[in-house]
Design an enzyme around this catalytic site. Structure first.
Site, short mmCIF file in Angstrom:
data_model
loop_
_atom_site.label_atom_id
_atom_site.label_comp_id
_atom_site.label_asym_id
_atom_site.label_seq_id
_atom_site.Cartn_x
_atom_site.Cartn_y
_atom_site.Cartn_z
N THR A 1 0.78 -0.49 0.42
CA THR A 1 -0.12 0.12 -0.11
C THR A 1 0.36 0.97 0.20
OG1 THR A 1 -0.36 -0.38 2.71
CG2 THR A 1 -1.80 -1.72 1.06
N ALA B 1 5.43 5.52 9.85
CA ALA B 1 3.88 5.62 9.22
C ALA B 1 4.33 5.13 7.17
CB ALA B 1 2.53 6.11 8.92
N LYS B 2 3.91 4.76 6.26
CA LYS B 2 3.82 4.67 4.98
C LYS B 2 3.55 6.78 4.88
CE LYS B 2 2.76 0.40 3.85
NZ LYS B 2 2.15 -1.13 3.98
N ARG B 3 3.04 7.17 5.32
CA ARG B 3 2.97 8.93 5.10
C ARG B 3 3.99 9.07 5.27
NH1 ARG B 3 -0.24 8.19 9.70
NH2 ARG B 3 1.01 8.59 11.85
#
Ligand code: GLU
Length: 288
Positions: free
Chosen positions: A15, A251-253
């Site tokens: 993701t 986190a991926k953000r």
């Protein structure tokens, strides 16, 4: 496979790009396998087509190889195996352990708001059981009309005696009931994380499940699914999550922390491994 062989896996969902937290998780699993002369597997958990992208899968493979990690055998890509998950659902269904749930999120929220108590489980508020009470005629009619539905585990029917799991030599009691009637097949995806992860760990012969401590509660439900399906019981090692300087979980953000970006900035693979906390991992003398 020898009785004591260690088989670990890294199972990212594509993701987004991998960040230092993923690198730590992958290194954790890789060292545990390699230090014991065992196998390290790679699995792509991409059953959700709304969140997963093939280009992220490509990037994950590339980033791991760049980091210097190697894996054994073929990469298992979950989206290519949906019929296998379906067969597991069918087996549970045939034993009366699943029921179709037609509720929308709004239906569930309304029902919960109207009830005096709203117990929470690890995945959020527990499902109030609305569709568990439908008659088999009504279920059949609504399915025949093509009404979209999820499949939920009938937790009360599924529970059958105490369960536990082993983590680093200690046994911990499981409380799968905390999940209530968990969704095993979503409305939009004909499977779920909990179903696929336990199915694949069994199929692939994973003997030591390593993953972040944030997924530790899920282990209780996974042990129940293993017990229902007669799948072997792996051991578990839940590792701490790495955080940024301010103690916030990565986190991926947080783009700055992606392996890609560090690589583009000219940071070496050895340095990325160091920043990911490889130095804190137990390693066999032969790997130094
Ligand atoms: N695919 C899950 C994730 O990326 C991890 C699954 C697992 O290790 O059990 O969060």
């Amino acid at each position: 496979m020898g009785a004591t062989e260690i088989v670990t896996r890294f199972a990212p969902s594509p993701t987004g790009y991998l960040h230092l937290g993923h690198a730590y998780s992958a290194l954790f699993a890789w060292h545990r396998a390699r230090a014991a002369g065992g196998r390290f597997l790679l699995r792509i958990e991409d059953i959700d087509p709304t969140r997963c992208r093939p280009d992220f899968t490509e990037a994950i493979l590339e980033d791991l190889a760049w980091l210097g990690l190697d894996w054994d055998g073929e990469v298992r890509v979950q989206s290519r195996h949906l019929p296998e998950y379906r067969a597991t659902l069918d087996a549970l269904s045939a034993r009366g352990l699943l029921y179709p749930c037609f509720c929308t999120r709004a239906d569930i929220a309304r029902e919960i708001a109207a009830s005096a108590s709203a117990p929470h489980g690890p995945d959020g508020p527990l499902y109030p059981g609305t569709c568990r009470r439908l008659s088999s005629d009504e279920r059949a009619a609504r399915i025949a009309r093509g009404e979209p539905h999820a499949l939920r585990l009938d937790m009360e029917a599924a529970l059958d005696g105490p369960l536990d799991f082993e983590e680093e030599g200690t046994r911990f009691a499981c409380e799968p009931a905390r999940f209530g009637d968990a969704v095993l097949a979503r409305k939009d995806v004909p499977a779920s994380y909990h179903l696929c992860v336990t199915h694949d760990d069994a199929l692939q012969g994973v003997t030591l499940v390593t993953r972040g401590v944030d997924l530790r509660p899920a282990t209780d439900l996974h042990r129940l699914l293993q017990s229902l399906m007669g799948w072997p019981q792996p051991r578990y090692a839940h590792h701490p999550l790495i955080t940024d300087e301010s103690g916030r979980r990565l986190a991926k953000r947080d783009r700055a922390a992606t392996i890609r970006d560090l690589r583009a900035q000219g940071v070496s693979a050895a340095e990325v491994r160091r920043r990911a906390g490889e130095g804190n991992l137990p390693r066999a003398p032969s790997l130094f």
